[in-house]
Design a protein around this motif. Sequence first.
Motif, PDB file in Angstrom:
ATOM      1  N   ASP A  49      -5.781 -52.177 -78.736  1.00 35.03           N
ATOM      2  CA  ASP A  49      -5.377 -52.714 -79.780  1.00 35.03           C
ATOM      3  C   ASP A  49      -6.577 -53.098 -81.065  1.00 35.03           C
ATOM      4  O   ASP A  49      -6.680 -54.088 -80.734  1.00 35.03           O
ATOM      5  CB  ASP A  49      -3.919 -53.485 -80.583  1.00 35.03           C
ATOM      6  N   PRO A  50      -6.229 -52.329 -82.622  1.00 34.61           N
ATOM      7  CA  PRO A  50      -7.085 -52.226 -82.936  1.00 34.61           C
ATOM      8  C   PRO A  50      -7.409 -53.875 -83.662  1.00 34.61           C
ATOM      9  O   PRO A  50      -8.798 -54.345 -83.939  1.00 34.61           O
ATOM     10  CB  PRO A  50      -6.974 -51.547 -84.159  1.00 34.61           C
ATOM     11  N   THR A 135       3.628 -49.427 -81.254  1.00 35.11           N
ATOM     12  CA  THR A 135       2.600 -49.063 -81.932  1.00 35.11           C
ATOM     13  C   THR A 135       3.803 -47.880 -82.224  1.00 35.11           C
ATOM     14  O   THR A 135       3.457 -46.973 -83.130  1.00 35.11           O
ATOM     15  CB  THR A 135       1.323 -47.960 -80.951  1.00 35.11           C
ATOM     16  N   GLY A 162      -4.877 -40.522 -82.972  1.00 34.92           N
ATOM     17  CA  GLY A 162      -4.654 -42.305 -81.764  1.00 34.92           C
ATOM     18  C   GLY A 162      -3.153 -42.201 -81.786  1.00 34.92           C
ATOM     19  O   GLY A 162      -2.153 -41.370 -82.073  1.00 34.92           O
ATOM     20  N   ALA A 183      -9.037 -36.383 -88.380  1.00 35.21           N
ATOM     21  CA  ALA A 183      -8.970 -37.474 -87.099  1.00 35.21           C
ATOM     22  C   ALA A 183     -10.851 -36.836 -86.593  1.00 35.21           C
ATOM     23  O   ALA A 183     -11.081 -35.774 -87.587  1.00 35.21           O
ATOM     24  CB  ALA A 183      -8.066 -36.447 -85.845  1.00 35.21           C
ATOM     25  N   TYR A 204     -13.337 -35.415 -90.380  1.00 30.94           N
ATOM     26  CA  TYR A 204     -13.878 -36.106 -91.470  1.00 30.94           C
ATOM     27  C   TYR A 204     -15.411 -36.302 -90.933  1.00 30.94           C
ATOM     28  O   TYR A 204     -16.009 -36.962 -91.653  1.00 30.94           O
ATOM     29  CB  TYR A 204     -13.334 -37.393 -91.279  1.00 30.94           C
ATOM     30  N   VAL A 228      -7.216 -45.597 -91.597  1.00 25.92           N
ATOM     31  CA  VAL A 228      -8.534 -46.004 -91.526  1.00 25.92           C
ATOM     32  C   VAL A 228      -9.246 -47.183 -92.524  1.00 25.92           C
ATOM     33  O   VAL A 228     -10.195 -47.615 -93.031  1.00 25.92           O
ATOM     34  CB  VAL A 228      -8.978 -44.753 -91.461  1.00 25.92           C
ATOM     35  N   MET A 251      -7.100 -50.647 -91.556  1.00 25.58           N
ATOM     36  CA  MET A 251      -7.827 -50.304 -91.675  1.00 25.58           C
ATOM     37  C   MET A 251      -9.052 -50.920 -90.360  1.00 25.58           C
ATOM     38  O   MET A 251     -10.011 -51.246 -91.308  1.00 25.58           O
ATOM     39  CB  MET A 251      -8.361 -51.675 -93.322  1.00 25.58           C
ATOM     40  N   ILE A 252      -9.177 -49.706 -89.744  1.00 27.37           N
ATOM     41  CA  ILE A 252     -10.113 -50.096 -88.299  1.00 27.37           C
ATOM     42  C   ILE A 252     -12.083 -49.044 -88.912  1.00 27.37           C
ATOM     43  O   ILE A 252     -11.764 -49.956 -88.683  1.00 27.37           O
ATOM     44  CB  ILE A 252      -9.278 -48.838 -86.980  1.00 27.37           C
ATOM     45  N   TYR A 255     -13.287 -52.922 -89.004  1.00 23.65           N
ATOM     46  CA  TYR A 255     -12.645 -54.329 -88.729  1.00 23.65           C
ATOM     47  C   TYR A 255     -13.994 -54.606 -87.752  1.00 23.65           C
ATOM     48  O   TYR A 255     -13.712 -55.937 -87.527  1.00 23.65           O
ATOM     49  CB  TYR A 255     -11.494 -54.034 -87.193  1.00 23.65           C
ATOM     50  N   PHE A 278       2.008 -53.637 -94.638  1.00 24.22           N
ATOM     51  CA  PHE A 278       2.567 -53.980 -93.881  1.00 24.22           C
ATOM     52  C   PHE A 278       2.730 -54.534 -91.901  1.00 24.22           C
ATOM     53  O   PHE A 278       1.288 -53.566 -91.621  1.00 24.22           O
ATOM     54  CB  PHE A 278       4.197 -53.358 -93.460  1.00 24.22           C
ATOM     55  N   ILE A 279       3.024 -55.123 -91.584  1.00 24.57           N
ATOM     56  CA  ILE A 279       2.945 -55.984 -89.818  1.00 24.57           C
ATOM     57  C   ILE A 279       4.365 -55.447 -88.855  1.00 24.57           C
ATOM     58  O   ILE A 279       4.915 -55.395 -89.970  1.00 24.57           O
ATOM     59  CB  ILE A 279       2.764 -57.176 -89.527  1.00 24.57           C
ATOM     60  N   VAL A 280       3.919 -54.468 -87.589  1.00 23.85           N
ATOM     61  CA  VAL A 280       5.686 -54.435 -87.945  1.00 23.85           C
ATOM     62  C   VAL A 280       6.458 -55.275 -87.235  1.00 23.85           C
ATOM     63  O   VAL A 280       7.353 -54.915 -86.734  1.00 23.85           O
ATOM     64  CB  VAL A 280       4.803 -53.180 -86.043  1.00 23.85           C
ATOM     65  N   PHE A 324     -12.961 -47.825 -81.088  1.00 23.67           N
ATOM     66  CA  PHE A 324     -14.055 -47.965 -82.674  1.00 23.67           C
ATOM     67  C   PHE A 324     -15.040 -46.828 -82.795  1.00 23.67           C
ATOM     68  O   PHE A 324     -15.320 -46.165 -83.546  1.00 23.67           O
ATOM     69  CB  PHE A 324     -14.270 -49.586 -82.534  1.00 23.67           C
ATOM     70  N   GLY A 330      -3.948 -40.674 -78.753  1.00 28.68           N
ATOM     71  CA  GLY A 330      -2.997 -41.671 -78.011  1.00 28.68           C
ATOM     72  C   GLY A 330      -3.107 -42.781 -77.661  1.00 28.68           C
ATOM     73  O   GLY A 330      -4.325 -43.588 -77.937  1.00 28.68           O
TER      74      GLY A 330
HETATM   75  P1  NDP Z   1      -5.552 -45.577 -82.782  1.00 30.34           P
HETATM   76  O1  NDP Z   1      -4.787 -45.166 -81.373  1.00 30.34           O
HETATM   77  O2  NDP Z   1      -5.788 -44.473 -82.899  1.00 30.34           O
HETATM   78  O3  NDP Z   1      -7.364 -45.572 -82.154  1.00 30.34           O
HETATM   79  C1  NDP Z   1      -8.210 -46.066 -82.741  1.00 30.34           C
HETATM   80  C2  NDP Z   1      -8.693 -44.192 -83.262  1.00 30.34           C
HETATM   81  O4  NDP Z   1      -9.515 -44.752 -85.689  1.00 30.34           O
HETATM   82  C3  NDP Z   1      -9.895 -43.678 -83.369  1.00 30.34           C
HETATM   83  O5  NDP Z   1      -9.304 -43.251 -82.252  1.00 30.34           O
HETATM   84  C4  NDP Z   1     -10.392 -43.175 -84.146  1.00 30.34           C
HETATM   85  O6  NDP Z   1     -10.313 -41.720 -84.408  1.00 30.34           O
HETATM   86  C5  NDP Z   1     -10.262 -43.596 -85.458  1.00 30.34           C
HETATM   87  N1  NDP Z   1     -11.381 -44.771 -85.904  1.00 30.34           N
HETATM   88  C6  NDP Z   1     -12.188 -45.468 -85.661  1.00 30.34           C
HETATM   89  N2  NDP Z   1     -13.120 -46.253 -86.144  1.00 30.34           N
HETATM   90  C7  NDP Z   1     -13.606 -45.180 -87.239  1.00 30.34           C
HETATM   91  C8  NDP Z   1     -13.594 -44.807 -88.460  1.00 30.34           C
HETATM   92  N3  NDP Z   1     -14.662 -46.243 -88.877  1.00 30.34           N
HETATM   93  N4  NDP Z   1     -13.256 -44.280 -89.488  1.00 30.34           N
HETATM   94  C9  NDP Z   1     -12.209 -43.444 -88.501  1.00 30.34           C
HETATM   95  N5  NDP Z   1     -11.961 -43.557 -88.222  1.00 30.34           N
HETATM   96  C10 NDP Z   1     -12.028 -44.789 -87.194  1.00 30.34           C
HETATM   97  O7  NDP Z   1      -5.741 -47.143 -82.977  1.00 30.34           O
HETATM   98  P2  NDP Z   1      -3.965 -47.431 -83.797  1.00 30.34           P
HETATM   99  O8  NDP Z   1      -3.447 -46.609 -83.707  1.00 30.34           O
HETATM  100  O9  NDP Z   1      -3.555 -48.487 -82.366  1.00 30.34           O
HETATM  101  O10 NDP Z   1      -4.178 -48.399 -84.720  1.00 30.34           O
HETATM  102  C11 NDP Z   1      -4.396 -47.329 -85.801  1.00 30.34           C
HETATM  103  C12 NDP Z   1      -4.204 -48.196 -86.758  1.00 30.34           C
HETATM  104  O11 NDP Z   1      -3.319 -49.049 -87.172  1.00 30.34           O
HETATM  105  C13 NDP Z   1      -5.136 -49.066 -87.149  1.00 30.34           C
HETATM  106  O12 NDP Z   1      -6.081 -49.275 -88.044  1.00 30.34           O
HETATM  107  C14 NDP Z   1      -4.611 -50.336 -86.743  1.00 30.34           C
HETATM  108  O13 NDP Z   1      -5.021 -51.762 -86.661  1.00 30.34           O
HETATM  109  C15 NDP Z   1      -3.056 -50.124 -86.822  1.00 30.34           C
HETATM  110  N6  NDP Z   1      -2.213 -50.994 -86.725  1.00 30.34           N
HETATM  111  C16 NDP Z   1      -1.163 -51.605 -87.610  1.00 30.34           C
HETATM  112  C17 NDP Z   1      -0.779 -52.099 -87.376  1.00 30.34           C
HETATM  113  C18 NDP Z   1       0.527 -52.915 -87.871  1.00 30.34           C
HETATM  114  O14 NDP Z   1       1.386 -53.240 -87.325  1.00 30.34           O
HETATM  115  N7  NDP Z   1       0.782 -52.870 -88.977  1.00 30.34           N
HETATM  116  C19 NDP Z   1       0.422 -51.564 -85.905  1.00 30.34           C
HETATM  117  C20 NDP Z   1      -0.733 -51.368 -85.091  1.00 30.34           C
HETATM  118  C21 NDP Z   1      -1.843 -50.584 -85.056  1.00 30.34           C
HETATM  119  P3  NDP Z   1     -10.910 -40.040 -84.029  1.00 30.34           P
HETATM  120  O15 NDP Z   1     -11.740 -40.199 -83.086  1.00 30.34           O
HETATM  121  O16 NDP Z   1     -10.141 -39.706 -85.963  1.00 30.34           O
HETATM  122  O17 NDP Z   1     -11.847 -41.514 -85.065  1.00 30.34           O
END
Ligand code: NDP
Length: 340
Positions: A49-50, A135, A162, A183, A204, A228, A251-252, A255, A278-280, A324, A330
């Motif tokens: 996970d991120p 997720t 994702g 995406a 994007y 993001v 806000m990946i 990170y 929020f956090i899950v 990243f 997925g």
């Molecule tokens: P994903 O399966 O969505 O994987 C991350 C995806 O983010 C990548 O495949 C990539 O897709 C995209 N990405 C990575 N870097 C960038 C960038 N710089 N700009 C744009 N897109 C980027 O991960 P998750 O589904 O697990 O997580 C998605 C988001 O949800 C994350 O921000 C994560 O921190 C957050 N999250 C929050 C939770 C909560 O409780 N608040 C719980 C789980 C996740 P692409 O090829 O399209 O760039």
Amino acid sequence: MANDVNRQFKLKQRPTGRIGPEHFDFESNAVPEPGPGQALVRTLYLSLDPTNRIWMSDMDQYMPPVEIGEVMRGGGIGQVVKSNSPHYKEGAYVTGLTGWQDYVVTGEGAPAVLSVLPDGLPVDLPTMLGACGSTGLTAYFGLLDLCEPKEGDTVLVSAAAGAVGSVVGQIAKLKGCHVVGIAGGAEKCKLLTDEFGFDAAVDYKAADWEEQLIKATPNGIDCNFENVGGEIMEAVMRRMNLFSRMALCGMISGYNSEAPMRADFSPILMRRIRIQGFIVIDFMDRFGEGTMQLAQWVAEGKIKHRETVVEGLENAPTAVNMLFDGKNVGKLLVKVADPT
Ligand code: NDP
């Protein structure tokens, strides 16, 4: 027992950019013995996970950071292989923070609190970590409770191909919304519309992505499920409607950076946007409801899911970067062992 050692990744140093093997000690230690009221669990799948990257840093965060020398924190699914507890029956599947290791002890007094999954799971183990796991729950509660989508609303989700994003878009479709995903790359955009049923996709990585965004959201955006941050979030916020809603899930894009993420707040004021971070785990008392609904949608074929599975615990530190680099589709998982 398949392994007679417990391989463990322990945090050695905090990354300042990307995660690499140099940030961990990869040790082979004795398999722990469960004490009275405890059980020994073998890790089968690890969820990457991120937030693994967040936990490795000492930034202000929603859980304590992983300490130097501590086993790397990570969610997973395991199987009980030895038990001194009636609660944990041998052979049962359990889920929770197993950590980046082959074995973990759970039960009375153990730091790892793992929940027993019911017998006869309606979906396979990878799906229990993905679309029907945390997720999927993130998508479910963030969209339905915080974005409050109504039929006919335009819902936008970033990182849409994702784990979280792909489920968000499909739930929004089930609620009768016009769904747009952002995406990286033509292939992922095609997947969004052709497989996950989104109405439109914005690449994007293409030079004209902002024009694509405008074209895909002719009536503006009512709900933004933000994954993001940064430039993409700002462009989306400029398209948001009066009294629209935004769930700030992640806000990946920031990170791996030490710099704080900044954003233009003016659309929030001018358009009176309601934003909720929020956090899950905020919804933990409703996980049962969410899991049941997600499992039903998956079983009925209403939610499709993909997993990207990397073989071998030893590959976790490099595999996590796929998130990243956008190399996952997925849910990203590491397969550690087969169930017995
Ligand atoms: P994903 O399966 O969505 O994987 C991350 C995806 O983010 C990548 O495949 C990539 O897709 C995209 N990405 C990575 N870097 C960038 C960038 N710089 N700009 C744009 N897109 C980027 O991960 P998750 O589904 O697990 O997580 C998605 C988001 O949800 C994350 O921000 C994560 O921190 C957050 N999250 C929050 C939770 C909560 O409780 N608040 C719980 C789980 C996740 P692409 O090829 O399209 O760039």
